[in-house]
Design a protein around this motif. Structure first.
Motif, PDB file in Angstrom:
ATOM      1  N   UNK A 123      27.911  40.243  38.201  1.00 33.25           N
ATOM      2  CA  UNK A 123      28.018  41.481  38.972  1.00 33.25           C
ATOM      3  C   UNK A 123      27.430  41.310  40.367  1.00 33.25           C
ATOM      4  N   UNK A 124      26.314  40.602  40.452  1.00 32.76           N
ATOM      5  CA  UNK A 124      25.698  40.383  41.765  1.00 32.76           C
ATOM      6  C   UNK A 124      26.574  39.505  42.647  1.00 32.76           C
ATOM      7  N   UNK A 125      27.203  38.506  42.052  1.00 33.66           N
ATOM      8  CA  UNK A 125      28.107  37.631  42.814  1.00 33.66           C
ATOM      9  C   UNK A 125      29.278  38.425  43.385  1.00 33.66           C
ATOM     10  N   UNK A 126      29.814  39.318  42.568  1.00 32.06           N
ATOM     11  CA  UNK A 126      30.920  40.173  43.035  1.00 32.06           C
ATOM     12  C   UNK A 126      30.452  41.049  44.191  1.00 32.06           C
ATOM     13  N   UNK A 127      29.279  41.626  44.058  1.00 31.09           N
ATOM     14  CA  UNK A 127      28.759  42.494  45.109  1.00 31.09           C
ATOM     15  C   UNK A 127      28.552  41.740  46.412  1.00 31.09           C
ATOM     16  N   UNK A 128      28.088  40.500  46.322  1.00 34.94           N
ATOM     17  CA  UNK A 128      27.888  39.691  47.524  1.00 34.94           C
ATOM     18  C   UNK A 128      29.210  39.436  48.242  1.00 34.94           C
ATOM     19  N   UNK A 129      30.283  39.241  47.493  1.00 32.25           N
ATOM     20  CA  UNK A 129      31.594  39.071  48.118  1.00 32.25           C
ATOM     21  C   UNK A 129      32.066  40.385  48.745  1.00 32.25           C
ATOM     22  N   UNK A 130      31.791  41.492  48.080  1.00 29.89           N
ATOM     23  CA  UNK A 130      32.140  42.794  48.656  1.00 29.89           C
ATOM     24  C   UNK A 130      31.458  42.992  50.005  1.00 29.89           C
ATOM     25  N   UNK A 131      30.209  42.562  50.088  1.00 36.22           N
ATOM     26  CA  UNK A 131      29.465  42.690  51.335  1.00 36.22           C
ATOM     27  C   UNK A 131      30.034  41.805  52.436  1.00 36.22           C
ATOM     28  N   UNK A 132      30.853  40.814  52.030  1.00 38.14           N
ATOM     29  CA  UNK A 132      31.507  39.943  53.010  1.00 38.14           C
ATOM     30  C   UNK A 132      32.956  40.340  53.237  1.00 38.14           C
ATOM     31  N   UNK A 133      33.312  41.555  52.826  1.00 44.66           N
ATOM     32  CA  UNK A 133      34.628  42.090  53.152  1.00 44.66           C
ATOM     33  C   UNK A 133      35.671  42.054  52.055  1.00 44.66           C
ATOM     34  N   UNK A 134      35.323  41.617  50.855  1.00 43.68           N
ATOM     35  CA  UNK A 134      36.295  41.573  49.766  1.00 43.68           C
ATOM     36  C   UNK A 134      36.432  42.958  49.128  1.00 43.68           C
ATOM     37  N   UNK A 135      37.674  43.397  48.855  1.00 46.24           N
ATOM     38  CA  UNK A 135      37.838  44.568  47.993  1.00 46.24           C
ATOM     39  C   UNK A 135      37.296  44.242  46.606  1.00 46.24           C
ATOM     40  N   UNK A 136      36.876  45.245  45.861  1.00 43.51           N
ATOM     41  CA  UNK A 136      36.257  45.037  44.565  1.00 43.51           C
ATOM     42  C   UNK A 136      37.123  44.209  43.627  1.00 43.51           C
ATOM     43  N   UNK A 137      38.407  44.544  43.502  1.00 50.21           N
ATOM     44  CA  UNK A 137      39.259  43.834  42.547  1.00 50.21           C
ATOM     45  C   UNK A 137      39.435  42.372  42.925  1.00 50.21           C
ATOM     46  N   UNK A 138      39.537  42.075  44.215  1.00 50.77           N
ATOM     47  CA  UNK A 138      39.688  40.687  44.648  1.00 50.77           C
ATOM     48  C   UNK A 138      38.395  39.901  44.429  1.00 50.77           C
ATOM     49  N   UNK A 139      37.267  40.550  44.632  1.00 56.74           N
ATOM     50  CA  UNK A 139      35.983  39.884  44.415  1.00 56.74           C
ATOM     51  C   UNK A 139      35.802  39.529  42.947  1.00 56.74           C
ATOM     52  N   UNK A 140      36.176  40.442  42.062  1.00 57.97           N
ATOM     53  CA  UNK A 140      36.071  40.190  40.624  1.00 57.97           C
ATOM     54  C   UNK A 140      36.951  39.011  40.219  1.00 57.97           C
ATOM     55  N   UNK A 141      38.199  39.016  40.693  1.00 60.86           N
ATOM     56  CA  UNK A 141      39.128  37.934  40.345  1.00 60.86           C
ATOM     57  C   UNK A 141      38.622  36.593  40.878  1.00 60.86           C
ATOM     58  N   UNK A 142      38.123  36.570  42.109  1.00 60.10           N
ATOM     59  CA  UNK A 142      37.658  35.320  42.714  1.00 60.10           C
ATOM     60  C   UNK A 142      36.492  34.733  41.928  1.00 60.10           C
ATOM     61  N   UNK A 143      35.498  35.554  41.639  1.00 62.62           N
ATOM     62  CA  UNK A 143      34.327  35.055  40.903  1.00 62.62           C
ATOM     63  C   UNK A 143      34.716  34.642  39.486  1.00 62.62           C
ATOM     64  N   UNK A 144      35.486  35.484  38.809  1.00 63.10           N
ATOM     65  CA  UNK A 144      35.881  35.179  37.432  1.00 63.10           C
ATOM     66  C   UNK A 144      36.690  33.894  37.358  1.00 63.10           C
ATOM     67  N   UNK A 145      37.626  33.725  38.287  1.00 56.70           N
ATOM     68  CA  UNK A 145      38.470  32.532  38.285  1.00 56.70           C
ATOM     69  C   UNK A 145      37.651  31.262  38.473  1.00 56.70           C
ATOM     70  N   UNK A 146      36.744  31.274  39.443  1.00 54.12           N
ATOM     71  CA  UNK A 146      35.984  30.062  39.729  1.00 54.12           C
ATOM     72  C   UNK A 146      34.927  29.771  38.673  1.00 54.12           C
ATOM     73  N   UNK A 147      34.314  30.807  38.119  1.00 56.81           N
ATOM     74  CA  UNK A 147      33.345  30.590  37.036  1.00 56.81           C
ATOM     75  C   UNK A 147      34.044  29.988  35.816  1.00 56.81           C
ATOM     76  N   UNK A 148      35.235  30.503  35.501  1.00 57.37           N
ATOM     77  CA  UNK A 148      36.008  29.940  34.392  1.00 57.37           C
ATOM     78  C   UNK A 148      36.436  28.511  34.686  1.00 57.37           C
ATOM     79  N   UNK A 149      36.856  28.269  35.917  1.00 58.63           N
ATOM     80  CA  UNK A 149      37.328  26.937  36.278  1.00 58.63           C
ATOM     81  C   UNK A 149      36.236  25.884  36.161  1.00 58.63           C
ATOM     82  N   UNK A 150      35.032  26.202  36.659  1.00 65.25           N
ATOM     83  CA  UNK A 150      33.968  25.199  36.614  1.00 65.25           C
ATOM     84  C   UNK A 150      33.565  24.913  35.172  1.00 65.25           C
ATOM     85  N   UNK A 151      33.584  25.927  34.327  1.00 63.65           N
ATOM     86  CA  UNK A 151      33.246  25.709  32.920  1.00 63.65           C
ATOM     87  C   UNK A 151      34.303  24.854  32.226  1.00 63.65           C
TER      88      UNK A 151
END
Length: 232
Positions: A123-151
């Motif tokens: 949740x904090x990672x998503x919020x940090x992206x929002x603070x850098x101009x990401x809409x909420x849904x795009x921030x969620x997708x970006x963090x979720x995608x990369x966290x899944x990918x690295x795992x």
């Protein structure tokens, strides 16, 4: 890959005092992949039945260990970085977490309940992206995608560096199979050998190339959404 420590049998005598936290930390010390009730008891210098006074099962121990590992993870980037660097620092930290604690990535991949600290960090990672101009849904997708990918990338690499019954690394056998196929299929040899080179280079290069393609895709998507719509 990081080698986990071997359980050390403590001196006989008065049993050491154990707690839920000390049991969870012991799992991290010997490696999540080797943390069984008997090995934990041996490492802590107690009878394995003593552990059941504090925990119900190995799964509970691993869940507690994951909470500690994630809580202590230093994943936050400096405030001055851009969104791309933010996500690189995040995923590099997660890779380091999995490398430090063998078996943790697989345990989290199969866990029925996500660690609370993991949810809050997400949740904090998503919020940090929002603070850098990401809409909420795009921030969620970006963090979720990369966290899944690295795992998934880490688990994929982890699975091929295990030692097989003949003493060889699984990676060596896979490289041999792919090189044989490249030799037998010269029309596709260039493409097959490209994957062989990735396996020979190592996991970080493999991961970073995947990560950068994903980040480039996020950048393109953001740029397209910022362009004014053309009048029909």
């Amino acid at each position: 890959m990081t080698d986990s420590s071997t359980p050390v049998k403590r001196k006989r005598g008065r049993p050491s005092k154990i707690t839920r936290q000390s049991i969870a930390r012991a799992a991290l010390e010997i490696g999540v992949n080797k943390a069984t009730i008997p090995t934990l008891a041996l490492h802590l210098g107690v009878d394995h039945s003593s552990l059941y006074h504090h925990v119900k099962s190995r799964d509970e121990i691993i869940a507690m260990a994951a909470e500690i590992a994630i809580e202590e993870l230093e994943w936050r980037a400096p405030e001055t970085v851009n969104w791309r660097e933010e996500l690189i620092v995040l995923t590099d930290s997660i890779w380091a977490l999995y490398d430090k604690h063998p078996g943790l990535a697989e345990a989290l991949n199969h866990a029925e309940i996500a660690p609370q600290n993991g949810i809050l960090s997400f949740a904090e990672s998503v919020k940090l992206l929002q603070e850098k101009g990401f809409p909420l849904d795009e921030a969620v997708v970006a963090v979720d995608m990369l966290v899944d990918m690295v795992k998934e990338c880490f688990i994929g690499w982890w699975s091929i560096v295990k030692t097989e019954q003949d003493g060889r690394l699984r990676k060596e056998r896979m490289i041999e199979i792919w090189e044989t196929e490249a030799h037998n299929s010269p029309e596709q040899a260039e493409q097959i050998n490209a994957m062989v080179n990735i396996m020979k280079t190592g996991p970080r290069t493999w991961w970073e190339r995947k990560r950068d393609i994903a980040l480039d895709g996020i950048a393109i998507a953001r740029e397209r959404r910022s362009l004014p719509m053309k009048e029909s």
